[in-house]
Design an enzyme around this catalytic site. Sequence first.
Site, short mmCIF file in Angstrom:
data_model
loop_
_atom_site.label_atom_id
_atom_site.label_comp_id
_atom_site.label_asym_id
_atom_site.label_seq_id
_atom_site.Cartn_x
_atom_site.Cartn_y
_atom_site.Cartn_z
N LYS A 113 35.93 6.36 -99.43
CA LYS A 113 35.17 7.22 -100.34
C LYS A 113 33.71 7.40 -99.92
O LYS A 113 33.03 8.28 -100.43
CB LYS A 113 35.23 6.67 -101.77
N CYS A 160 32.82 3.48 -105.04
CA CYS A 160 33.57 2.46 -105.78
C CYS A 160 35.01 2.89 -105.96
O CYS A 160 35.31 4.08 -105.95
CB CYS A 160 32.97 2.25 -107.16
N ASP A 161 35.86 1.92 -106.16
CA ASP A 161 37.21 2.19 -106.61
C ASP A 161 37.61 1.05 -107.52
O ASP A 161 37.15 -0.09 -107.35
CB ASP A 161 38.19 2.31 -105.44
N THR A 162 38.42 1.35 -108.49
CA THR A 162 38.88 0.35 -109.46
C THR A 162 40.39 0.39 -109.53
O THR A 162 40.99 1.47 -109.59
CB THR A 162 38.28 0.63 -110.85
N GLY A 174 35.93 -2.33 -106.36
CA GLY A 174 35.36 -2.47 -105.02
C GLY A 174 34.11 -1.64 -104.89
O GLY A 174 33.95 -0.61 -105.55
#
Length: 187
Positions: free
Chosen positions: A50, A63-65, A100
């Site tokens: 990303k 970010c990633d969740t 993250g």
Amino acid sequence: MIVLRSKSPRRKQILESLDLDFRIESEDIDESSLKDEHPLEYLKRISLSKLGTRSKDELLISCDTIVVQENSILQKPENFSQAIEMLERLSGKTHIVYSGLGIYYNRLEQFAFDSSKVHFHTWNKEQIKKYIERYSPFDKAGSYGVQDIEGPVQSFEGSYTNILGFPIRMFFQYHELWKKYLKGNQA
């Protein structure tokens, strides 16, 4: 200026609350998981992907969740029935939320993550349907928002902002990179 590579309104609100000078430029990527990919490997791959196009003069963050139950990733639901299925699976149980953080600055790429445990109320199908109709959680991993009043979350352990989608404790560890982007700071 910080470049936030995210469309998430919750991440935007968190950075605004920190009074940081930033702009949003999201990158569209394929978020499909690979066969036999461990949840944390997936989180790292997606968070760093990303970051998108790199610029040596700007601090990029992404970010990633993910919601993980029984070593299985529950991503954003694609439709109403998938949201029901996810919430039924989580009902009355505990799962882990990982967020993250990808950082790129001065040709260095870094990754960090945080985790939180979330405990759900036991809900029947009617309660689940009413929740989905009221909150439309189609943009949230696991089909829910921790911030939703009368939502499925009974309690949690760990960072609230991590569950919202921004691992703030990890972000604070990189304060040397971002402190100069505080509004009004001439450092």
